[in-house]
Scaffold this motif. Sequence first.
Motif, PDB file in Angstrom:
ATOM      1  N   VAL A   1      -2.547  -3.023  -2.084  1.00  0.00           N
ATOM      2  CA  VAL A   1      -3.990  -2.888  -2.672  1.00  0.00           C
ATOM      3  C   VAL A   1      -3.630  -2.518  -4.231  1.00  0.00           C
ATOM      4  CG1 VAL A   1      -3.127  -0.853  -1.668  1.00  0.00           C
ATOM      5  CG2 VAL A   1      -2.210  -0.322  -3.328  1.00  0.00           C
TER       6      VAL A   1
ATOM      7  N   ASN B   1       0.709  -1.117  -0.349  1.00  0.00           N
ATOM      8  CA  ASN B   1       0.097  -0.127   0.082  1.00  0.00           C
ATOM      9  C   ASN B   1       0.856   1.297   0.105  1.00  0.00           C
ATOM     10  OD1 ASN B   1       1.074  -0.472   2.159  1.00  0.00           O
ATOM     11  ND2 ASN B   1      -0.990   0.198   3.674  1.00  0.00           N
ATOM     12  N   ASP B   2       2.115   1.203   0.398  1.00  0.00           N
ATOM     13  CA  ASP B   2       3.346   2.213   0.210  1.00  0.00           C
ATOM     14  C   ASP B   2       4.214   1.665  -1.040  1.00  0.00           C
ATOM     15  OD1 ASP B   2       4.473   0.138   1.569  1.00  0.00           O
ATOM     16  OD2 ASP B   2       5.864   1.427   3.166  1.00  0.00           O
TER      17      ASP B   2
ATOM     18  N   PRO C   1      -5.834  -7.626   1.943  1.00  0.00           N
ATOM     19  CA  PRO C   1      -5.337  -7.293   3.492  1.00  0.00           C
ATOM     20  C   PRO C   1      -5.673  -5.755   3.303  1.00  0.00           C
ATOM     21  CG  PRO C   1      -3.836  -7.928   2.842  1.00  0.00           C
ATOM     22  CD  PRO C   1      -4.795  -8.379   1.608  1.00  0.00           C
ATOM     23  N   TRP C   2      -5.086  -5.179   4.466  1.00  0.00           N
ATOM     24  CA  TRP C   2      -5.387  -3.704   4.765  1.00  0.00           C
ATOM     25  C   TRP C   2      -3.847  -2.946   3.878  1.00  0.00           C
ATOM     26  CZ3 TRP C   2      -0.130  -1.778   7.019  1.00  0.00           C
ATOM     27  CH2 TRP C   2       0.201  -2.921   7.768  1.00  0.00           C
ATOM     28  N   SER C   3      -2.868  -4.149   3.828  1.00  0.00           N
ATOM     29  CA  SER C   3      -1.973  -4.378   3.653  1.00  0.00           C
ATOM     30  C   SER C   3      -1.434  -3.789   1.932  1.00  0.00           C
ATOM     31  CB  SER C   3      -0.224  -4.975   4.218  1.00  0.00           C
ATOM     32  OG  SER C   3      -0.646  -5.831   4.088  1.00  0.00           O
TER      33      SER C   3
END
Length: 299
Positions: A254, A171-172, A250-252
């Motif tokens: 994208v 995600n980053d 999951p959130w981590s």
Amino acid sequence: MELRHLRYFVAVAEMGSLTDAAEHRLFTSQPSLSRQIRDLEDEVGAPLFIRSARGVELTSAGRAFLDHARVVLAQVDAAVEAARRAAQPSKPTLALGFLTGTEMTWLPKAMQVLRDDLPSIDVTVSSDYSADLADALARGRLDAAFLRQEIGYGLEYRVVHREPLVVLMPNDHRLAARERVRPEDFTGERLVGVTNKSPVLAGIIETYLEQAHISMLREHGVDNLAGAMSLVASTRGLSLMPAYATNLLPWSVVSRPIEGDGPSIDLVVGYNKTNASPVLKRFLARLDELVDEGRAGRD
């Protein structure tokens, strides 16, 4: 030629070793297995394996023989399964299989198609790798399955949905700021690829990278979506996966679409045309409703 010759041959071909096949699959002695393979080669009239210190490899004749041997064994298993079902005709059944992750979308749609028949039939549901679903269809253990168009199993396929591949990334990641990933953005990135457990997807990814002249660092290979997401998050690599993966991230991790004419993959309903199940026939007769659902999802 007897069925055991075919079973022995397929086991050796899949294990790549006479010793491993004898000890771990067939539970027989290696010298006995070697004799059975030699007898089969004598009957076929051509060598089926190349022996070496590292194990065995299929010859061109062996590769041609393998697909037919698998089909014969699958037909025998299907005949046994059909006889067992006929001997216990208490209630009609339909065994459905799903490529893991696709059942979230397609099981409700399949049940809607079957809504008029549900009171009088038992429906069983399982999820698995695509190739394993194809094998289960060929052997009569499943009636229909949502999978990829696997070759070498003698099955019939109907396309119900064509979905694009998307790029999974941390995600980053620097590319997460983009709305779409351009082909040139892949260059130099780590690729979390897929193994031969998913041969259709692996082939589509490889073809796309080659045709788009994309060079990536190939460090990892996974055989399931959960593994891909885990490696993407932990190694900061990129992975190309069917768009349905977006619903499971999951959130981590994208996802981003690919700019331009990106790769896509078909989801099909597969079945064995020798399967005489009347419930399967009713399901297939209403398959156009599922095709319409897939088309609506693309519009």
